[in-house]
Design a protein around this motif. Structure first.
Motif, PDB file in Angstrom:
ATOM      1  N   GLN A 531      -6.632   5.375  -6.171  1.00 32.88           N
ATOM      2  CA  GLN A 531      -5.930   3.997  -5.531  1.00 32.88           C
ATOM      3  C   GLN A 531      -5.631   3.803  -6.673  1.00 32.88           C
ATOM      4  O   GLN A 531      -6.314   2.748  -7.107  1.00 32.88           O
ATOM      5  N   ASN A 537       0.366  -1.055  -6.062  1.00 34.05           N
ATOM      6  CA  ASN A 537       0.445  -2.149  -4.789  1.00 34.05           C
ATOM      7  C   ASN A 537       1.817  -2.495  -4.971  1.00 34.05           C
ATOM      8  O   ASN A 537       1.554  -3.931  -5.370  1.00 34.05           O
ATOM      9  N   GLN A 569      -3.067   1.017  -0.745  1.00 35.35           N
ATOM     10  CA  GLN A 569      -3.719   0.814   0.215  1.00 35.35           C
ATOM     11  C   GLN A 569      -4.692   0.103  -0.711  1.00 35.35           C
ATOM     12  O   GLN A 569      -5.216  -0.566  -1.550  1.00 35.35           O
ATOM     13  N   TYR A 570      -5.962  -0.511   0.940  1.00 32.84           N
ATOM     14  CA  TYR A 570      -7.572  -0.728   0.111  1.00 32.84           C
ATOM     15  C   TYR A 570      -8.026  -0.912   0.884  1.00 32.84           C
ATOM     16  O   TYR A 570      -8.540  -0.360   1.934  1.00 32.84           O
ATOM     17  N   SER A 571      -9.716  -0.698   0.276  1.00 34.14           N
ATOM     18  CA  SER A 571     -11.040  -0.304   0.978  1.00 34.14           C
ATOM     19  C   SER A 571     -11.673  -0.954   1.055  1.00 34.14           C
ATOM     20  O   SER A 571     -11.793  -1.743   0.375  1.00 34.14           O
ATOM     21  N   PRO A 578      -9.665   4.654   2.779  1.00 29.33           N
ATOM     22  CA  PRO A 578      -8.350   3.428   2.398  1.00 29.33           C
ATOM     23  C   PRO A 578      -7.353   3.188   3.595  1.00 29.33           C
ATOM     24  O   PRO A 578      -7.456   4.437   3.963  1.00 29.33           O
ATOM     25  N   ASN A 580      -4.376   1.730   4.541  1.00 28.68           N
ATOM     26  CA  ASN A 580      -2.840   2.000   4.280  1.00 28.68           C
ATOM     27  C   ASN A 580      -2.294  -0.351   4.824  1.00 28.68           C
ATOM     28  O   ASN A 580      -2.722  -1.024   5.827  1.00 28.68           O
ATOM     29  N   GLY A 616      -6.323  -6.744   0.087  1.00 26.94           N
ATOM     30  CA  GLY A 616      -7.199  -6.314   0.446  1.00 26.94           C
ATOM     31  C   GLY A 616      -7.966  -6.628   2.334  1.00 26.94           C
ATOM     32  O   GLY A 616      -7.054  -7.388   3.417  1.00 26.94           O
TER      33      GLY A 616
END
Length: 633
Positions: A531, A537, A569-571, A578, A580, A616
């Motif tokens: 990631q 990003n 993406q972020y988690s 993750p 999108n 995020g």
């Protein structure tokens, strides 16, 4: 992607451009480089946001007005510039150089502090945005673009007072003015603002002030300026999605002097010396109110910069050359190498700066501009020696071909470089692991475009290609719990951007001006088994369109529509897949009424109450209504 919105707004621009011009657009002179030139003659994609556009827009902060600029990505974590990251052409927040009247204000700790600028927003006269790398003129920090903030230079004495208030306990006050007598001027301003926040731990208190004195004499001028800003704000979720009590205090001071002198009709020079000091206290989980104050992150940076540039007119055109010395120092309880002797921290008698780092930077540059028939050429290079990273060379050229009195074709190729920040090198905590062995990131950028500027219409089309090498990225790879700072390669970035501004004839809608900006970016490398937080990003598509009306005398209405579609993406955590980034649309409007020396404004930001994310899981502000009054004599 919302194709119908693209087509509709594009149709507005094309249809309007076919109409008879009646409102004249002013010619703009570029000041971001040592060789001054009209914007239509520059062989680069450079746009200018003037004070008239700023006043007509529904904004109160620098990040707000830049939100509408072509291919500029403003990723805010809160409202009204409390904390915002800014990038250009798919770069990230550490890759954009910020100037104030030509003075570099980037912080070597982290690009998160780039917009902690000690100048009240009301004192900004115009903003220049240069797309693409410009290290051959501005040095290592100008990796993906440059933003030059130009403050007001009053010709007469004046006084301005502002007051505004709105939802969520928002308030703002500003007082500024100038005293001009003969060849001497003294100008300054102070701004205080605050809010209770739109959710817990999002309130802020911010104070900014600046003062500048200038003495004009027969062959030049001498300027002396000082500014400071401090900002205390709740940072809920800012750097970790599960910590709601994050909090930060930042302050910055800038002292600068500039001497401009014409030694002869052919030779002129500018000597700029400045010193900037920045303090940062970040509290990850309300540690400052417990017995665990040693968990706080405390940093202090100091930057001394001295630059001397010359311009020489000759039979072959105009030449520019100069030298710069820059010293960057950090003191911290986290960043750098262990200090031989600890230093006390002001305001925290029980804590000490235990780490630090210092690095020196020396650079020499030369550039030449010449015109042959229809061709305009700018070519030059900058040689740089850094005490931590060694020698680098940044060559480049810009070439324009005149199609007519108002239009140009242009091509540019430039090499840019950026040194890692102290945070990227040394920070190790629960959110990132720095790497002291990071290499500087490099890139070659090529661009071809067409621009035109007439009395009533300006437009630009640009295609660009960037090939980063040793790109600095924050990478999360399974099974690691903590992302690691890395250099990554094999990236090719392509993009297209276009911008249009058009004055309109008298019409039933009383529409005075239309602005349209569109940008598209893609890269050939994807996130595969990792990631990316920075390099991959980025903003894939951005559209912004502005409409300016004057329905009745002294009443103006304006609206901006912005559409964003972000890659990456972020988690939420290590156990959650993750997510999108999605596309979203924002609408901002302003109504302003002038009554002699008074101007009343009503702003509505995020009119449609869009729920969206820029970073995020950091929720962005909902619909926000504010009103204000300005008095100016």
């Amino acid at each position: 992607m919302k194709i119908l919105e693209y087509i509709f707004l594009g149709f507005i621009s094309l249809n309007a451009s076919a109409q008879r011009d009646t409102i004249e657009l002013q010619s703009v002179t570029v000041t971001a480089g040592i060789i001054r030139n009209e914007i239509k003659n520059t062989a680069r994609n450079l746009t200018v946001i003037d004070r008239k556009t700023i006043d007509a827009s529904p904004v109160k902060t620098l990040d707000g007005v830049l939100q509408y600029a072509m291919n500029v990505d403003v990723r805010s974590r809160s409202a009204f510039g409390v904390q915002a990251d800014i990038s250009i052409r798919g770069g990230h927040y550490d890759q954009t150089l910020i100037l104030v009247d030509g003075v570099k204000v980037n912080d070597p700790q982290t690009g998160h502090h780039s917009l902690n600028i000690p100048v009240p927003f009301s004192m900004i006269e115009k903003i220049e945005v240069l797309q693409g790398g410009a290290s051959r003129v501005f040095g290592p920090s100008a990796f993906s673009g440059v933003i030059n903030i130009i403050t007001r230079q009053p010709a007469t004495s004046e006084l301005e007072l502002q007051l505004s208030a709105g939802e969520y306990g928002t308030w703002n006050t500003h007082a500024g003015g100038a005293w001009v007598k003969n060849s001497f001027s003294l100008s300054g301003g102070a701004e205080m603002s605050g809010s209770d926040g739109f959710m817990p731990a999002t309130g802020y208190r911010k104070n900014t002030a600046s003062l500048r004195a200038e003495k004009q004499y027969r062959s030049g001028s001498l300027q002396l300026g000082y500014g400071f800003t401090n900002n205390d704000f709740g940072a809920s979720n800012f750097y970790h999605p599960k910590f709601y009590n994050q909090y930060e205090e930042v302050s910055s001071q800038l002292l600068n002097a500039a001497w401009k002198h014409a030694f002869s009709p052919r030779l002129s020079g500018t000597l700029i010396a400045n010193y900037r000091i920045h303090h940062d206290m970040f509290d990850f989980d309300n540690y400052r109110n417990t017995d665990r104050v040693n968990f706080l992150n405390l940093h202090k940076t100091g930057v001394l910069d001295i630059e001397w540039k010359f311009r020489f007119r000759n039979a072959w055109g105009s030449s520019a050359f100069g030298a710069e010395y820059r010293n960057e120092v950090v003191r911290s309880n986290r960043l750098g190498d262990p200090l031989d002797q600890q230093e006390t921290i002001k305001g925290w008698p029980e804590l000490f700066y235990t780490h630090g780092k210092s690095r020196d930077n020396y650079s020499l540059f030369a550039e030449h501009s010449a015109t042959w028939n229809r061709f305009i050429l700018n070519v030059g290079t900058l040689g740089n020696i850094n005490s931590q990273f060694g020698f680098s060379l940044f060559p480049g050229l810009d070439l324009a071909y005149t199609l007519g009195q108002d239009s140009r074709l242009y091509y540019s190729v430039n090499r840019s470089l950026r040194f890692p920040t102290f945070t990227e090198l040394y920070l190790n905590n629960a959110t990132v692991a720095g790497d002291p062995h990071l290499k500087p990131e490099k890139a070659w950028t090529q661009e071809i475009g067409f621009k035109t500027q007439k009395s009533l219409y300006s437009g630009i089309y640009s295609f660009f290609y960037t090939a980063p090498q040793d790109a600095i990225d924050k990478i999360k790879r399974p099974p690691r719990d903590v992302p690691l700072m890395e250099n990554i390669d094999d990236i090719n970035r392509y993009g297209f951007e276009t911008a249009h501004t058009l004055g309109l004839p008298a019409n039933k809608l009383r529409l005075k001006q239309v602005s349209l900006n569109l940008a598209w970016i893609t890269t050939d490398r994807k996130e595969e088994s990792f990631q990316s937080f920075y390099t991959l990003n980025y903003l894939k598509q951005k559209l912004s369109a502005g409409l300016f009306f004057e329905p009745v005398r002294n009443l103006s209405l304006s609206g901006w529509y912005t559409l964003k579609n972000r890659a990456g993406q972020y988690s939420w955590d290590n156990n959650t897949p993750p997510v999108n980034y999605g596309s979203f649309s924002l609408v901002d409007i302003r109504a302003a009424y002038r009554l002699k020396q008074l101007t009343f404004t009503l702003d509505v930001n995020n009119l449609l109450d869009e729920k969206y994310f820029e970073h995020g899981f950091v929720a962005q502000p909902p619909r926000w209504i504010t009103g204000g009054v300005k008095y100016k004599i």
